[in-house]
Design a protein around this motif. Structure first.
Motif, PDB file in Angstrom:
ATOM      1  N   ARG A  41       0.407   4.174   0.977  1.00 38.55           N
ATOM      2  CA  ARG A  41       0.394   4.926   2.229  1.00 38.55           C
ATOM      3  C   ARG A  41       1.400   4.344   3.208  1.00 38.55           C
ATOM      4  N   GLU A  42       1.523   3.021   3.214  1.00 40.44           N
ATOM      5  CA  GLU A  42       2.508   2.390   4.091  1.00 40.44           C
ATOM      6  C   GLU A  42       3.918   2.734   3.646  1.00 40.44           C
ATOM      7  N   ASP A  50       0.860  -1.181   0.000  1.00 37.08           N
ATOM      8  CA  ASP A  50       0.000   0.000   0.000  1.00 37.08           C
ATOM      9  C   ASP A  50       0.898   1.234   0.000  1.00 37.08           C
TER      10      ASP A  50
END
Length: 228
Positions: free
Chosen positions: A107-108, A105
């Motif tokens: 965002r990670e 992801d």
């Protein structure tokens, strides 16, 4: 602005990672498809973090990590399809600060890059142009290259003095940045903070750039740059 270099031979994934990292205002991002392009990027501008695929054409990611790991102030985030335990352990032992398995992801990935940047020591700089103050890090570097870490109170006082370098700052203004109204402030705390700060900034000959103006306040009398 932090320089992030992404090394990935899959052009679609490279574009996606560059897009998401490039949305962060504090980042300048560059892309490379193999070790040679990475070296060209680093020659043009040193990186703060390298996001590194392992399965690259030519020189593989583990070999690249081994030769990069001793560079001061450089973080390595491995981003790879190799998700086995042994692969992760090998990656971390080789020099990675973080190991992420595809698909990830975005965002990670951004959060991990942020985390690695926060843990990195400040990059060594040439001791030139007088004092350098890093308010976000609570640190100050002397003209001779000595790095001092400040307390919160010392950092607040130095920020006011640095912003008005060469001018006297009234005691009540220095007191006001300590979080209490000047009328309620115990000025002995300010004197104690100034005393500690002056000792840390002692140039080695008993002369600190923080000087008292009797009955008025204090001044930072030398040149000082303020940097993030």
């Amino acid at each position: 602005m932090k320089h992030i270099v992404v090394v990935e031979d899959n052009e679609d994934l490279l574009d996606e990672v560059l897009f998401h990292l490039g949305r962060q205002a504090a980042y300048q991002v560059s892309g490379a498809r193999d070790g040679r392009e990475l070296d060209a990027c680093l020659a043009a501008r040193p990186a703060d973090v390298v996001v590194l695929d392992l399965g690259l054409p030519g020189e593989d990611g583990l070999t690249i990590a081994r030769r990069l790991r001793d560079q001061p102030g450089l973080g390595i985030v491995m981003l790879t399809a190799r998700g086995g335990l042994e692969d992760r352990v090998t990656g971390l032992e080789t020099g990675a600060d973080a190991y992420l398995v595809k698909p990830v992801d975005m965002r990670e990935l951004v959060a991990v890059v942020d985390s690695v940047l926060r843990r990195l020591p400040p990059r060594e700089e040439e001791p030139e142009e007088g004092w350098v103050f890093y308010p976000a890090r609570w640190q100050v570097r002397s003209p001779g290259g000595t790095l001092q870490t400040l307390t919160a109170a010392e950092n607040r006082v130095l920020q006011v003095l640095a912003e008005a370098a060469g001018q006297t700052v009234p005691r009540h203004q220095l007191a006001s940045v300590q979080g209490k109204p000047a009328l309620d402030f115990d000025y002995r705390r300010l004197e104690s903070t100034i005393s500690r700060l002056r000792r840390k900034l002692d140039a080695g000959d008993g002369e600190s750039p923080v000087r008292a103006a009797r009955g008025q306040g204090y001044a930072f009398i030398d040149r000082i740059r303020i940097k993030p």
